[in-house]
Structures are given as C-alpha cells and as structure tokens.
Design a protein around this motif. Sequence first.
Motif, PDB file in Angstrom:
ATOM      1  N   ALA A 113       0.910  -1.105  -0.131  1.00 54.42           N
ATOM      2  CA  ALA A 113       0.181  -0.025  -0.047  1.00 54.42           C
ATOM      3  C   ALA A 113       1.062   1.453  -0.198  1.00 54.42           C
ATOM      4  CB  ALA A 113      -1.058  -0.046   1.403  1.00 54.42           C
ATOM      5  N   ALA A 114       2.009   1.356   0.802  1.00 51.08           N
ATOM      6  CA  ALA A 114       2.798   2.422   0.889  1.00 51.08           C
ATOM      7  C   ALA A 114       3.469   2.929  -0.359  1.00 51.08           C
ATOM      8  CB  ALA A 114       3.937   2.110   1.927  1.00 51.08           C
ATOM      9  N   ALA A 115       3.826   1.677  -1.126  1.00 54.40           N
ATOM     10  CA  ALA A 115       4.523   2.124  -2.480  1.00 54.40           C
ATOM     11  C   ALA A 115       3.538   2.726  -3.508  1.00 54.40           C
ATOM     12  CB  ALA A 115       5.058   0.879  -3.039  1.00 54.40           C
ATOM     13  N   GLN A 116       2.105   2.783  -3.294  1.00 57.27           N
ATOM     14  CA  GLN A 116       1.344   3.302  -4.160  1.00 57.27           C
ATOM     15  C   GLN A 116       1.151   5.071  -3.881  1.00 57.27           C
ATOM     16  OE1 GLN A 116       0.215   1.301  -6.166  1.00 57.27           O
ATOM     17  NE2 GLN A 116       0.992  -0.096  -5.069  1.00 57.27           N
ATOM     18  N   ILE A 117       2.031   5.449  -2.739  1.00 55.28           N
ATOM     19  CA  ILE A 117       2.193   6.917  -2.816  1.00 55.28           C
ATOM     20  C   ILE A 117       2.878   7.481  -3.900  1.00 55.28           C
ATOM     21  CG2 ILE A 117       3.582   8.441  -1.471  1.00 55.28           C
ATOM     22  CD1 ILE A 117       2.797   6.546   0.936  1.00 55.28           C
ATOM     23  N   GLY A 118       3.639   6.578  -4.425  1.00 56.70           N
ATOM     24  CA  GLY A 118       4.389   7.208  -5.792  1.00 56.70           C
ATOM     25  C   GLY A 118       3.374   7.393  -6.714  1.00 56.70           C
ATOM     26  N   VAL A 119       2.211   6.632  -6.910  1.00 59.95           N
ATOM     27  CA  VAL A 119       1.187   7.141  -7.825  1.00 59.95           C
ATOM     28  C   VAL A 119       0.557   8.473  -7.582  1.00 59.95           C
ATOM     29  CG1 VAL A 119      -1.141   6.385  -8.631  1.00 59.95           C
ATOM     30  CG2 VAL A 119       0.454   4.503  -8.226  1.00 59.95           C
ATOM     31  N   PHE A 120       0.442   8.809  -6.376  1.00 63.98           N
ATOM     32  CA  PHE A 120      -0.275   9.953  -6.115  1.00 63.98           C
ATOM     33  C   PHE A 120       0.697  11.161  -6.232  1.00 63.98           C
ATOM     34  CE2 PHE A 120      -2.932   6.602  -3.761  1.00 63.98           C
ATOM     35  CZ  PHE A 120      -4.029   7.046  -4.404  1.00 63.98           C
ATOM     36  N   VAL A 121       1.951  10.985  -6.009  1.00 63.88           N
ATOM     37  CA  VAL A 121       2.977  12.086  -5.981  1.00 63.88           C
ATOM     38  C   VAL A 121       2.894  12.239  -7.638  1.00 63.88           C
ATOM     39  CG1 VAL A 121       5.328  12.469  -6.100  1.00 63.88           C
ATOM     40  CG2 VAL A 121       4.369  11.426  -4.019  1.00 63.88           C
ATOM     41  N   ALA A 122       2.962  11.162  -8.464  1.00 64.53           N
ATOM     42  CA  ALA A 122       3.099  11.664  -9.902  1.00 64.53           C
ATOM     43  C   ALA A 122       1.810  12.442 -10.552  1.00 64.53           C
ATOM     44  CB  ALA A 122       3.318  10.496 -10.408  1.00 64.53           C
ATOM     45  N   MET A 123       0.880  11.834  -9.924  1.00 57.24           N
ATOM     46  CA  MET A 123      -0.515  12.363 -10.235  1.00 57.24           C
ATOM     47  C   MET A 123      -0.684  13.948  -9.923  1.00 57.24           C
ATOM     48  SD  MET A 123      -4.422  11.618  -8.945  1.00 57.24           S
ATOM     49  CE  MET A 123      -4.333  12.685  -7.640  1.00 57.24           C
ATOM     50  N   LEU A 124      -0.053  14.267  -8.599  1.00 64.28           N
ATOM     51  CA  LEU A 124       0.042  15.715  -8.227  1.00 64.28           C
ATOM     52  C   LEU A 124       0.787  16.601  -9.288  1.00 64.28           C
ATOM     53  CD1 LEU A 124      -0.477  15.355  -4.458  1.00 64.28           C
ATOM     54  CD2 LEU A 124      -1.983  16.208  -6.001  1.00 64.28           C
ATOM     55  N   LEU A 125       1.745  15.901  -9.336  1.00 63.23           N
ATOM     56  CA  LEU A 125       2.918  16.769 -10.231  1.00 63.23           C
ATOM     57  C   LEU A 125       2.354  16.993 -11.496  1.00 63.23           C
ATOM     58  CD1 LEU A 125       6.369  15.091  -9.527  1.00 63.23           C
ATOM     59  CD2 LEU A 125       5.604  17.600  -9.099  1.00 63.23           C
ATOM     60  N   ALA A 126       1.540  15.798 -12.183  1.00 66.15           N
ATOM     61  CA  ALA A 126       1.069  16.005 -13.529  1.00 66.15           C
ATOM     62  C   ALA A 126      -0.076  17.199 -13.362  1.00 66.15           C
ATOM     63  CB  ALA A 126       0.218  14.544 -13.971  1.00 66.15           C
TER      64      ALA A 126
END
Lengths: 375, 163
Positions: A113-126
């Motif tokens: 679950a923690a590794a999914q944080i990367g998904v949200f970081v990239a989404m916010l940057l996008a």
Amino acid sequence: MIDVNVFTALAQNIGILHITVGNIVMILIGLGLVYLAVKKNYEPLILLPIGITAVLVNLPLTGLTQPPTGFLYLVKHYLIDTEVVPLLIFLGLGAMIDFGPLIANPKSLLLGAAAQIGVFVAMLLALLLGFNVKEAASIGIIGGADGPTTIYLTIKLAPHLLAATAVAAYSYMSLVPLIQPPVIKLLTTKKERMIRMKQLRPVSKKEKIIFPIVTMIVVGLLVPSAAPLIGMIMIGNLFRESGVVERLRKAASEELMNIVTIFLGIGVGSTMQAQTFLTPKTLMVLGLGIIAFASATAGGVLFAKLMNLFSKEKINPMIGAAGVSAVPMSARVVQRLALEEDPENHILMHAMGPNVAGVIGTAVVAGVFLSLLGG
Amino acid sequence: MILNILTEALEGLKITIIGVTVVFAILSILAAIMAGFKPLFYKRTKPVKPVTKTKEEAKKPLGIKTVKEKLILPSGLSHEEISVITAAVLGFLEYKKKKLEKLEVFRELPGLENILYVAGIAFKARLRVSIGGIEKPVEVEEVPGGFIVRYRGKEYRVGLKIQ
C-alpha cells in the motif's frame, strides 16, 4: 501506348511519397524499442511487439488502423478498448503468482500500500504541469509499475495517452534495476540494508486457496470498480492453488497469456502514430513516469522504516521498495542489494510479499480512481 | 489558467487523501483477515520449556545415583512414527541428491543446491520406507527450515538447523 493516368495513380499509392518527418521519427522510436528488446532484453515480450507495430503503423497508406476493417483497428477496438486483453492478462498473471510469502507475512500488504504513494505524487505533479485530473490519474498509475492496470485505467480515463503511458510503464519496468538501487541506497543505511529477517513460516494449501477468495470478496465489496482487475487475478490464482484444474492453470498462464500478450503489444503499438504520439505531453508523461517509479520506491522504503519504529521484529527496509509491483523484478533487485551488503542474507522471499501486495494495491488504486473520476 | 490548475490540484489532493486512505484501509483489512486465519491453519509446535531446578533440588549435594534410563519421546509421537519420519527424511535427502547428480552443473558446483529454495525450487517426493519388512508410503516436502512429512493422513514438521 502507356496511359499517363496509370502512372499518376501508381505514384499516388507509393508510400514513400506520403511519408512525413513525424512518421520517420516514430519509425526510429519503434526501432529503438525493438533494439532495447532484442539487444538489452528490456521487457522483450511486450516492447518488441509494441516497437515493431509502431514501425508498421507509421508506414503511410497501409490502412491498418483505418476503421472499419483495418486489422490493427480491429485489434485495438475489440480487444484493447473493450478491456478484454488487460483483464485476460490479469487472469494469466494470477495463475503465475505465488501469494505464499504474502500470506506468511500479512504485514507485507502495508508495504504494498505504501508504495502506491508514488502514484499520487506523480498524479499531483501531472496536475501542476497542466494535465487534467483524468490524464493525471492515468499518468500517476505508471508508478504502480503494473502494465495491464496502467492500460486498463488509461483506456477508461484518458485513451489519447494510451501509447505514452503504456510505453512508459513497460520501459520503466524493465529499467527497475537502474531506477531503484540509487533511491534505496539514498534512503537506507548500510546497517539497515544488512538486517536479516526471520525465515517465513510455511503456508498451507488451505490458506493459499482461501486467500484469493477472501481478497476477491473483500475488494469487490469495498471498491467494486477494482473488482474486474482483482477478480481476474484471483480467479487465475485459484486455478493455480486449487490444484484440481491443472489444465486451466496451464492454459491461463501459458497459452492464453502468450496470445493476449501478442494482442496487447500490437494493440498498444498501433496507437503510436506520429500525429498522436509526437506531442509535448508524451515527453512529460515519460518524465513523470520515472518520478512515479522513484517516489513509489521511496514510499515503500520509508514506510518500512516507519514500521521498524513500532515493531519488535525488525524488517529490512529494502523490501519496502519491492512494493512497486514489477513482479518479480523489484524483489530481485532488493535481493541483489542485500547480497551486496551481506552475501548470506537472502531476502528474496521476504521481498516477494510486498511485491505481490503491490499488484493488489495498484489494482485498488485504479479502482479508487475509477470510482472518483468515472470511466 | 493558473486558477484552473490550482482547482485541479486541489481536487487531486482530495483524491490523494481518499485514495491513500482507501488503499491502506483495504490492505490492512486483508492483512488482519489473513492474520486471523493463521491460527486456524498453522499450528506452531509448542517450544519445550527448559528444565529448571527448584531451590531445594539445587541445594541437594551432588552424588552418584543409579537412575533407570527413561526414553523421552516428543509428545504424542509413537516409536513407529519417529522411525518412519527419520527414514522418510533420510530417503528424501538421498532421492534429492540422486536427482541433482544427474545435472552436470550440480556435480561441478554442489553448493548451488543450497540456493535452490531461494530461487523458488523445492523438492517433493512420494517414497516407500520399509521398516521391519513392511513398506509404508510417505510423502516428504521441503519447506523453509526443514521438511513436512505426510504419513497416514497426518502431517509432521521436521525442523533442521545447521549450527
């Protein structure tokens, strides 16, 4: 007498007279992917068909992608756009995955679950770069390092970005051995990398049979939009673990998997036409993809360190990096790094837990995106 | 334009908070369920308590005593079971060795055998062990840290530690 009109008609049908600079660039990109697959062995099963199909669709006047009868149009329209292929890939994947290490150590699920944080970081940057929410979610999911999920979500939310997100997901998955080690080493000390973990307990057949059923029901009830992905992977896994449908397991993990991989490759490759692929957005997607991978790795490692603050039995924080679901590549990377520090520290099986948990986590995130943003 | 980006970013932030919460919640629920199932399907063998002397026993002077030797068996295991398990494990090791000897790479690098399990390759064998002339069918499977021996519908876990 030779009719001049025949020559004119013939000349009009010669592809080379219609080729554009964009087509040439795309042919070179396609050949680049073929080179990476053949020479460097980077995800050859998927990058080779994508690359060579990209070459094919950029040859002018072939009509392969023209509706209603172009072959590649039919493949994309009926197999990719309808989500049949990504879901069948998940079925095959389920038949190949052993959830044993995850069942033996359920805490691994939290690392997934923690590794999914990367998904949200990239989404916010996008989003900050000007993409709309649906596009940003499709870009963010690249960080899950799960090709079929990326394709599944992108088809529903931002189909025009399919080629870019798919190429980014599969390319970076093959680059995991290069992307992850610097991030892991930056966030861990030598002492932490040398932590030895207790051997995993054996997992009974009953547990392995119950796990896919329970997971399918729990996720299906709580995030119904993730049910197609989770459902297919768990059905495949039940084929494997039940031990009574060996033919189905073999068909799902071998014959079917091979067939759908071919269709996925040529279907995605068919979207790599110059006019849709050669845009500044594609470059941004590729850039954000690498950030997504790196931040997912960081998320997993940092969460593992956080868990160590509260748990009696210390875990090697490197296994958090395996929470990105590039199965089994990221687990192998973690194992290699552990052996570099201590040649007798085998943590492959411990890393496989978060690795397969990452697959479930990414599918759940995709489900959340679909619930909130609509398909 | 900037306002639009900020609005989208705020929505993204909202999605992030919901997404992270949901992912952690669902995977935590799954972890809790699987941890709950563990005692149902996996029973650990109780660790043997170390023998501690009472104060009175400790005070007694040491003397030479003739004590009739007692045969202590692990709880619940009969002589027959122990002999079958021992023979099964020995037979299994011999079977595995013979299988690996057929491959040149293992003849040249016998150490490779030790990392097979790490690579996900585990051996399993159905054997017939003969005790007192009676053949008994057993099944032996490699697991981390030892073996599982299946005999007459029962499962026995055999631990192995190399000091």
